[in-house]
Design an enzyme around this catalytic site. Structure first.
Site, PDB file in Angstrom:
ATOM      1  CG  HIS A 169      -2.019  -0.998   1.133  1.00 30.91           C
ATOM      2  ND1 HIS A 169      -3.318  -0.673   0.829  1.00 30.91           N
ATOM      3  CD2 HIS A 169      -2.006  -2.349   1.264  1.00 30.91           C
ATOM      4  CE1 HIS A 169      -4.063  -1.764   0.797  1.00 30.91           C
ATOM      5  NE2 HIS A 169      -3.288  -2.804   1.063  1.00 30.91           N
ATOM      6  CG  ASP A 381      -0.077   9.503   0.843  1.00 29.98           C
ATOM      7  OD1 ASP A 381      -0.135   8.324   1.237  1.00 29.98           O
ATOM      8  OD2 ASP A 381      -0.778  10.414   1.313  1.00 29.98           O
TER       9      ASP A 381
END
Ligand code: GDG
Length: 480
Positions: A169, A381
């Site tokens: 992720h 991110d």
């Protein structure tokens, strides 16, 4: 036609919270979040098993509570037996002080401690053992995220030869950064024990392939445009790019509910500025919150007509406060918000409304609806789901998304959003001004593009793509 007999999902945390309800009693509540929404339908349909850490103290009878919860739901949740002392080194230590900063390009925050690494190896083996106990027939195993990079190899060491899938992720770092990891070869070889690895972006996939080529030279890799196959130790590993998304309909519909509209009205009523920008982040140095405050300050200096007209509503969700870097960041934010507000505020208007708390779901949707801009400027991110949630909740088509080029989401949202380099304070200040002065027609045009993208590439499609890639090797195998 061959079917998988069982679906097993593995993540650091289980998709539930165990909350105390009084003396010696607890209740198990389902957690919310994109992954849970995306995977619950599959788990329910196939009566799957979700394995993870229950996140509660050692004295809580998690096994009994989770067994009761599983009986009442269509899938099973099973806790990995971990003690508080193990969590300290495996999770707070190696996962969050070594992998997390390094993989987010923030080497200055990274430290490497052998005892933490050893506990990470051990805990990954405990996860593997719990998974092995649950394997049955031809199981489909899908392991998630950076805390569990070694579970695949630990399963292979236990003789498991079933198909093992993994999704990362967070970003995968460049070769120069990854070179700093003392256990880099171990980590890469362990990852190559999976049969199928998914990354958020093409860049992450390319970085992984580069690292493998350099640090594990006996591997051969073939690949192009978002796909690859690595051969190592007589096995093939499929590599792919699968940008995660959100449940568009859930946000789109939720944002029109009376509760969300009322919350939005209340927010607008109570802020003394006609133009609101939203920041919503977990407390983390990767999110670039201090740089965002400074960019806002620069915008107020450079474009004085913004004064008394715009405010940043910054929600910071408390996180990892027992780690010194996070406690220090909290102090830095308190001081910065105080200084900037002290410098500019007047007639009841504040440049920054700073909330250090989490929001419930209705408030979250209310904030998305109330704010004219989402100012999402992480330094790095993996994806950033807040950007996609803001888009899906912008039901009036008038919101503007200012997004860091270093968020994975920029790969899908660059056409309608205003992309910024969050390290460039001047350019971020300019983007704030551009959003403020943007014509309604341009806002609508940009938001139409963004919404079409998020609607089309929603989280259900993400699950489908990962699964179909997994099964395309053997066309006769089905997981649906
Ligand atoms: C990893 C990667 C990647 C936030 N504040 C509140 C709240 N939230 C919810 C948002 C959103 C989620 O938390 C945060 O989204 P992220 O994308 O940052 O996800 P994480 O799980 O933190 O992180 C990240 C993601 O995995 C998925 O692959 O995008 O890059 O780091 O859903 O809505 N929800 C509520 N109140 C809050 O105050 N209810």
């Amino acid at each position: 036609m061959t079917h998988y007999d069982k679906i097993i999902l593995v993540s650091n945390r289980l998709p539930v919270h165990i909350e105390p309800t009084g003396d010696e009693s607890w209740e198990v509540l389902p957690a919310s979040g994109g992954l849970v929404t995306a995977l619950s339908p599959l788990m329910k349909r196939r009566h799957g098993t979700w394995i993870g850490w229950a996140g509660c103290a050692d004295h809580v009878p998690a096994d009994r509570l989770l067994a009761d919860f599983s009986r009442d739901h269509d899938y099973e949740v099973r806790a990995v037996p971990l003690r508080e002392a193990q969590i300290q080194k495996y999770y707070r230590g190696f996962s969050n002080q070594s992998i997390w900063p390094l993989f987010h390009d923030m080497l200055g925050y990274a430290s490497f401690d052998t005892a933490n690494w050893e506990q990470y190896v051990d805990v990954n083996s405990v996860f593997a053992e719990t998974v092995r106990e649950q394997l049955w027939g031809n199981s489909f195993v899908w392991i998630h995220d950076y805390q569990l990079l070694l579970v695949g190899r630990a399963l292979r060491d236990r003789g498991v030869d079933q198909t093992l899938n993994f999704f990362l992720h967070i970003p995968f770092p460049s070769r120069d950064l990854f070179a700093r990891m003392p256990w880099k070869v171990d980590l890469l070889e362990a990852m190559l024990a999976y049969d199928h690895i998914g990354f958020q972006t093409q860049k992450d996939l390319a970085n992984f392939i580069q690292c493998v080529k350099v640090f594990v030279p006996e591997v051969t890799v073939r690949g192009r445009a978002g796909r690859g196959i690595a051969r190592f130790g007589g096995r093939e590993v499929r590599l792919g790019e699968y940008p995660i998304s959100i449940d568009f309909d859930e946000f789109n519909q939720g944002a029109t509910q009376p509760g969300a509209a009322e919350a939005a009205w209340y927010i607008r009523e109570n802020m003394k500025a006609p133009f609101l920008m939203l920041g919503l982040d977990r407390l983390d140095y990767t999110k670039g919150i201090p740089d965002r405050f400074l960019a806002l300050e620069r915008a107020l200096e450079k474009y004085p007509d913004l004064q008394e007209k715009i405010s940043l509503v910054q929600v910071v969700v408390p996180s990892r406060l027992n780690v010194p870097e996070y406690a220090g960041l909290k102090e830095e934010l308190d001081a910065l918000a105080g200084r900037i507000n002290g410098r500019f505020s007047r007639h009841g208007w504040l440049p920054i409304y700073y909330v250090f708390n989490s929001l419930d779901r209705t408030q979250l949707l209310g904030h998305y609806r109330a704010c004219d801009v989402a100012l999402i400027t992480p330094l790095r991110d993996g994806m950033n789901l807040v950007a996609k949630e803001y888009v899906a909740s912008s039901v009036d088509g008038q919101g503007v998304l200012i997004l860091s080029e270093f968020a994975g989401a920029a790969q899908q949202l660059h056409r309608g959003g205003l992309l910024v380099n969050p390290y460039d304070r001047e350019a971020t200040a300019d983007a704030i001004y551009q959003a403020y002065t943007m014509e309604p027609e341009e806002k609508r045009r940009r938001m139409r593009r963004l919404r079409a993208e998020v609607r089309r590439n929603n989280v259900h499609k993400w699950v489908g793509r990962f699964l179909s890639e997994q099964v395309s090797e053997a066309a006769t195998t089905s997981v649906s």
